[in-house]
Design a protein around this motif. Structure first.
Motif, PDB file in Angstrom:
ATOM      1  N   LEU A 169       0.833  -1.205   0.000  1.00  0.00           N
ATOM      2  CA  LEU A 169       0.000   0.000   0.000  1.00  0.00           C
ATOM      3  C   LEU A 169       0.873   1.263   0.000  1.00  0.00           C
ATOM      4  N   GLY A 170       1.992   1.230   0.716  1.00  0.00           N
ATOM      5  CA  GLY A 170       2.932   2.358   0.696  1.00  0.00           C
ATOM      6  C   GLY A 170       3.503   2.585  -0.696  1.00  0.00           C
ATOM      7  N   SER A 171       3.872   1.510  -1.368  1.00  0.00           N
ATOM      8  CA  SER A 171       4.384   1.625  -2.742  1.00  0.00           C
ATOM      9  C   SER A 171       3.311   2.139  -3.684  1.00  0.00           C
ATOM     10  N   ALA A 172       2.097   1.646  -3.509  1.00  0.00           N
ATOM     11  CA  ALA A 172       0.999   2.095  -4.363  1.00  0.00           C
ATOM     12  C   ALA A 172       0.696   3.574  -4.133  1.00  0.00           C
ATOM     13  N   SER A 173       0.768   4.019  -2.869  1.00  0.00           N
ATOM     14  CA  SER A 173       0.503   5.442  -2.612  1.00  0.00           C
ATOM     15  C   SER A 173       1.612   6.319  -3.189  1.00  0.00           C
ATOM     16  N   MET A 174       2.860   5.862  -3.145  1.00  0.00           N
ATOM     17  CA  MET A 174       3.949   6.631  -3.780  1.00  0.00           C
ATOM     18  C   MET A 174       3.731   6.709  -5.284  1.00  0.00           C
ATOM     19  N   ALA A 175       3.337   5.583  -5.879  1.00  0.00           N
ATOM     20  CA  ALA A 175       3.079   5.571  -7.325  1.00  0.00           C
ATOM     21  C   ALA A 175       1.923   6.506  -7.673  1.00  0.00           C
ATOM     22  N   LEU A 176       0.885   6.498  -6.849  1.00  0.00           N
ATOM     23  CA  LEU A 176      -0.259   7.379  -7.099  1.00  0.00           C
ATOM     24  C   LEU A 176       0.141   8.851  -7.013  1.00  0.00           C
ATOM     25  N   MET A 177       0.921   9.197  -6.001  1.00  0.00           N
ATOM     26  CA  MET A 177       1.398  10.585  -5.868  1.00  0.00           C
ATOM     27  C   MET A 177       2.245  10.977  -7.081  1.00  0.00           C
ATOM     28  N   PHE A 178       3.073  10.071  -7.542  1.00  0.00           N
ATOM     29  CA  PHE A 178       3.933  10.352  -8.688  1.00  0.00           C
ATOM     30  C   PHE A 178       3.112  10.495  -9.960  1.00  0.00           C
ATOM     31  N   ILE A 179       2.109   9.644 -10.124  1.00  0.00           N
ATOM     32  CA  ILE A 179       1.271   9.704 -11.323  1.00  0.00           C
ATOM     33  C   ILE A 179       0.445  10.985 -11.340  1.00  0.00           C
ATOM     34  N   ARG A 180       0.017  11.452 -10.166  1.00  0.00           N
ATOM     35  CA  ARG A 180      -0.760  12.700 -10.111  1.00  0.00           C
ATOM     36  C   ARG A 180       0.056  13.884 -10.623  1.00  0.00           C
ATOM     37  N   ASN A 181       1.362  13.851 -10.442  1.00  0.00           N
ATOM     38  CA  ASN A 181       2.241  14.920 -10.926  1.00  0.00           C
ATOM     39  C   ASN A 181       2.919  14.525 -12.232  1.00  0.00           C
ATOM     40  N   TRP A 182       2.407  13.526 -12.897  1.00  0.00           N
ATOM     41  CA  TRP A 182       3.024  12.964 -14.090  1.00  0.00           C
ATOM     42  C   TRP A 182       3.102  13.975 -15.236  1.00  0.00           C
ATOM     43  N   ASP A 183       2.132  14.856 -15.329  1.00  0.00           N
ATOM     44  CA  ASP A 183       2.045  15.764 -16.473  1.00  0.00           C
ATOM     45  C   ASP A 183       3.000  16.946 -16.379  1.00  0.00           C
ATOM     46  N   GLN A 184       3.694  17.095 -15.275  1.00  0.00           N
ATOM     47  CA  GLN A 184       4.610  18.226 -15.153  1.00  0.00           C
ATOM     48  C   GLN A 184       5.798  18.033 -16.086  1.00  0.00           C
ATOM     49  N   ALA A 185       6.167  19.103 -16.761  1.00  0.00           N
ATOM     50  CA  ALA A 185       7.249  19.035 -17.739  1.00  0.00           C
ATOM     51  C   ALA A 185       8.597  18.792 -17.077  1.00  0.00           C
ATOM     52  N   LYS A 186       8.718  19.177 -15.815  1.00  0.00           N
ATOM     53  CA  LYS A 186      10.024  19.031 -15.167  1.00  0.00           C
ATOM     54  C   LYS A 186      10.338  17.588 -14.796  1.00  0.00           C
ATOM     55  N   THR A 187       9.346  16.682 -14.856  1.00  0.00           N
ATOM     56  CA  THR A 187       9.596  15.277 -14.591  1.00  0.00           C
ATOM     57  C   THR A 187      10.100  14.644 -15.882  1.00  0.00           C
ATOM     58  N   ARG A 188      11.372  14.360 -15.920  1.00  0.00           N
ATOM     59  CA  ARG A 188      11.990  13.823 -17.135  1.00  0.00           C
ATOM     60  C   ARG A 188      11.607  12.359 -17.327  1.00  0.00           C
ATOM     61  N   ALA A 189      11.713  11.897 -18.557  1.00  0.00           N
ATOM     62  CA  ALA A 189      11.291  10.535 -18.904  1.00  0.00           C
ATOM     63  C   ALA A 189      12.117   9.488 -18.155  1.00  0.00           C
ATOM     64  N   TRP A 190      13.410   9.689 -18.050  1.00  0.00           N
ATOM     65  CA  TRP A 190      14.230   8.668 -17.381  1.00  0.00           C
ATOM     66  C   TRP A 190      13.891   8.575 -15.902  1.00  0.00           C
ATOM     67  N   LYS A 191      13.483   9.698 -15.293  1.00  0.00           N
ATOM     68  CA  LYS A 191      13.062   9.649 -13.894  1.00  0.00           C
ATOM     69  C   LYS A 191      11.742   8.896 -13.766  1.00  0.00           C
ATOM     70  N   ARG A 192      10.854   9.082 -14.717  1.00  0.00           N
ATOM     71  CA  ARG A 192       9.584   8.368 -14.706  1.00  0.00           C
ATOM     72  C   ARG A 192       9.812   6.863 -14.818  1.00  0.00           C
ATOM     73  N   ILE A 193      10.688   6.486 -15.743  1.00  0.00           N
ATOM     74  CA  ILE A 193      10.971   5.065 -15.949  1.00  0.00           C
ATOM     75  C   ILE A 193      11.642   4.484 -14.706  1.00  0.00           C
ATOM     76  N   ALA A 194      12.623   5.205 -14.160  1.00  0.00           N
ATOM     77  CA  ALA A 194      13.333   4.712 -12.979  1.00  0.00           C
ATOM     78  C   ALA A 194      12.390   4.555 -11.797  1.00  0.00           C
ATOM     79  N   PHE A 195      11.484   5.482 -11.601  1.00  0.00           N
ATOM     80  CA  PHE A 195      10.549   5.384 -10.485  1.00  0.00           C
ATOM     81  C   PHE A 195       9.577   4.234 -10.697  1.00  0.00           C
ATOM     82  N   SER A 196       9.116   4.045 -11.905  1.00  0.00           N
ATOM     83  CA  SER A 196       8.203   2.933 -12.187  1.00  0.00           C
ATOM     84  C   SER A 196       8.888   1.596 -11.930  1.00  0.00           C
ATOM     85  N   VAL A 197      10.134   1.469 -12.372  1.00  0.00           N
ATOM     86  CA  VAL A 197      10.890   0.240 -12.120  1.00  0.00           C
ATOM     87  C   VAL A 197      11.100   0.048 -10.614  1.00  0.00           C
ATOM     88  N   PHE A 198      11.403   1.145  -9.902  1.00  0.00           N
ATOM     89  CA  PHE A 198      11.592   1.071  -8.457  1.00  0.00           C
ATOM     90  C   PHE A 198      10.342   0.540  -7.764  1.00  0.00           C
TER      91      PHE A 198
END
Length: 158
Positions: free
Chosen positions: A12-41
Motif C-alpha cells: 500500500l505504501g508503494s501504491a501510494s507513492m506511485a499514485l502521488m507520482f502519477i498525479r504529478n506525471w504531467d509536469q514538464a520538469k519530470t523527465r522521462a528517465w526519472k519516470r521510468i526509474a521510479f516505475s521500475v523502483f
C-alpha cells in the motif's frame, strides 16, 4: 499468511507513492528517465515485498550476506542520488533567481531614472561622441576630485 499484514502495508505504501507520482506525471520538469526509474523502483519494491527469498538469493549471488543488507546498500545509493539531484536543482534555481534579481534591479533602476529625470533627459545625458576637453574641464582636473564631484552633482540637478 505469516507476513500478510506487513506485506500489505508495504505494498500500500508503494501504491501510494506511485499514485502521488502519477498525479504529478504531467509536469514538464519530470523527465522521462526519472519516470521510468521510479516505475521500475515501484515494481521491484512490490516484487521484493512479495518474494523476499528472491532478494536473499540475489544478495548471495552478488556477494552480500543477507537480502536486507542488499536493500540497505541500494537505498544508500538511492539516497545519495536524491541528495545530489536536489543539490544540483537548488543550485540551478539559485542561479536563475540571481539572474532574475539582477534583471529586475536594472529594470527598476532605469525606470526610476526615467521618472526622476524624464525619458528624454536620460537619453540625452549619454554623450553621442567624445568632445574635445574645454577650458572648464582642464580647470576641474586641477581642482581635484571634490570639485569634480560637485560639478557632476550640479549637472545631474540641471
Amino acid at each position: 499468511m505469516k507476513y500478510f499484514w506487513i506485506q500489505l502495508v508495504l505494498i500500500l505504501g508503494s501504491a501510494s507513492m506511485a499514485l502521488m507520482f502519477i498525479r504529478n506525471w504531467d509536469q514538464a520538469k519530470t523527465r522521462a528517465w526519472k519516470r521510468i526509474a521510479f516505475s521500475v523502483f515501484v515494481l521491484v519494491n512490490v516484487y521484493a515485498v512479495l518474494r523476499p527469498t528472491d532478494v536473499t538469493w540475489l544478495a548471495h549471488q552478488l556477494g552480500v550476506g543477507r537480502g536486507t543488507d542488499l536493500v540497505l546498500y541500494v537505498m544508500v545509493l538511492a539516497m545519495g542520488f536524491l541528495t545530489l539531484n536536489t543539490f544540483l536543482r537548488f543550485r540551478s534555481l539559485e542561479k536563475k533567481i540571481t539572474d532574475l534579481a539582477r534583471t529586475v534591479a536594472l529594470s527598476e533602476g532605469a525606470r526610476h531614472n526615467d521618472q526622476r529625470l524624464g525619458p528624454d533627459a536620460a537619453r540625452s545625458a549619454a554623450p553621442a561622441a567624445p568632445a574635445a576637453p574645454s577650458a572648464q574641464d582642464e580647470s576641474d582636473e586641477q581642482a581635484g576630485p571634490a570639485a569634480r564631484s560637485e560639478a557632476a552633482a550640479d549637472s545631474v540637478k540641471a
